[in-house]
Write an enzyme that holds these catalytic residues in place. Structure first.
Site, short mmCIF file in Angstrom:
data_model
loop_
_atom_site.label_atom_id
_atom_site.label_comp_id
_atom_site.label_asym_id
_atom_site.label_seq_id
_atom_site.Cartn_x
_atom_site.Cartn_y
_atom_site.Cartn_z
N ASN A 61 0.93 -1.07 -0.12
CA ASN A 61 -0.08 -0.05 -0.13
C ASN A 61 0.87 1.14 0.11
OD1 ASN A 61 0.37 -0.22 3.34
ND2 ASN A 61 -0.89 1.70 2.76
N CYS A 62 0.24 2.40 -0.51
CA CYS A 62 0.95 3.65 -0.49
C CYS A 62 -0.09 4.62 -0.26
CB CYS A 62 1.85 3.70 -1.67
SG CYS A 62 0.69 4.12 -3.13
N ARG A 63 0.04 6.03 -0.79
CA ARG A 63 -1.08 6.97 -0.44
C ARG A 63 -2.17 6.78 -1.17
NH1 ARG A 63 -1.86 12.06 -2.45
NH2 ARG A 63 0.00 11.86 -3.79
#
Length: 172
Positions: A134-136
Site C-alpha cells: 500500500n501507499c498513499r
C-alpha cells in the site's frame, strides 16, 4: 529511394505509434507523481517494464479496504507500506511494515533471516497469497507490485486507492 506511403502500412504504423506514445505518457505521469527517484534503477525500470498502474488494474491484483480489514482481523496479511518513512510516520494502517519503494527490490532479494532482522517480520515467500502493498493512493504500491511480480511474487496484490481509501472507509 523507396517510399512506404500506403494506407496498408500507415494504419498499423499509426496504431503502433499511438500505443507506444500512450504507454510512454502514462509511465511518465506515473513517475512524475512519485515524490523522489531513490535509485537510477527504479527510474529505468519504469520505462522498460509494464506498469500495473497504467490503465486498468485487474481484480486479482487488488485488495479493497474492506478485504484488507478482514485480512488484518484474521492476522492473515503481510502488509508493506511503500511510502517514504516520513509519510509512514504521519499515519499508517495497523500492522503495516514500512518498506519504501526505493528498496523493495533489494529487500525482497534478502535472505529470510536478513529480512526478518531488518524489518522485524517474517520474509514474504514467492508463493504467499497474503502479500499486500500500500501507499498513499495506489500508484507507488502498483509499482511495488510490478517489481514483486517480476521477481516471482505472482500472488502479491496492492490496496485499491491506498491509505487515502483506507482512511476514508475504515478510519485509522
Amino acid at each position: 529511394m523507396i517510399v512506404l506511403h500506403s494506407s496498408l502500412y500507415s494504419v498499423p504504423a499509426l496504431t503502433m505509434l499511438s500505443l507506444l506514445l500512450s504507454r510512454g505518457f502514462c509511465q511518465t505521469v506515473t513517475e512524475v507523481n512519485r515524490r523522489s527517484y531513490p535509485t537510477v534503477a527504479s527510474f529505468i525500470r519504469t520505462f522498460t517494464t509494464p506498469s500495473p498502474t497504467c490503465g486498468h488494474d485487474d481484480e486479482a491484483s487488488l485488495v479493497t479496504p474492506s478485504q484488507l480489514k478482514a485480512m488484518l482481523s484474521n492476522r492473515n496479511v503481510q502488509l508493506f507500506d511503500v511510502r517514504n518513512p516520513d509519510e509512514y510516520q504521519d499515519g499508517h494502517i495497523p500492522q503495516a511494515v514500512n518498506l519504501p519503494l526505493g528498496i523493495v527490490e533489494e529487500s525482497l532479494k534478502l535472505p529470510p533471516e536478513s529480512f526478518k532482522q531488518k524489518f522485524e517480520v517474517k520474509a514474504p515467500g514467492k508463493d504467499d497469497d497474503n502479500i499486500v502493498f500500500n501507499c498513499r493512493t495506489g500508484v507507488r504500491s502498483g509499482e511495488a507490485l510490478g517489481i514483486a511480480r517480476q521477481m516471482g511474487f505472482h500472488r502479491a496484490r496492492h490496496l485499491k486507492g491506498g491509505y487515502a481509501a483506507w482512511v476514508e472507509q475504515e478510519g485509522n
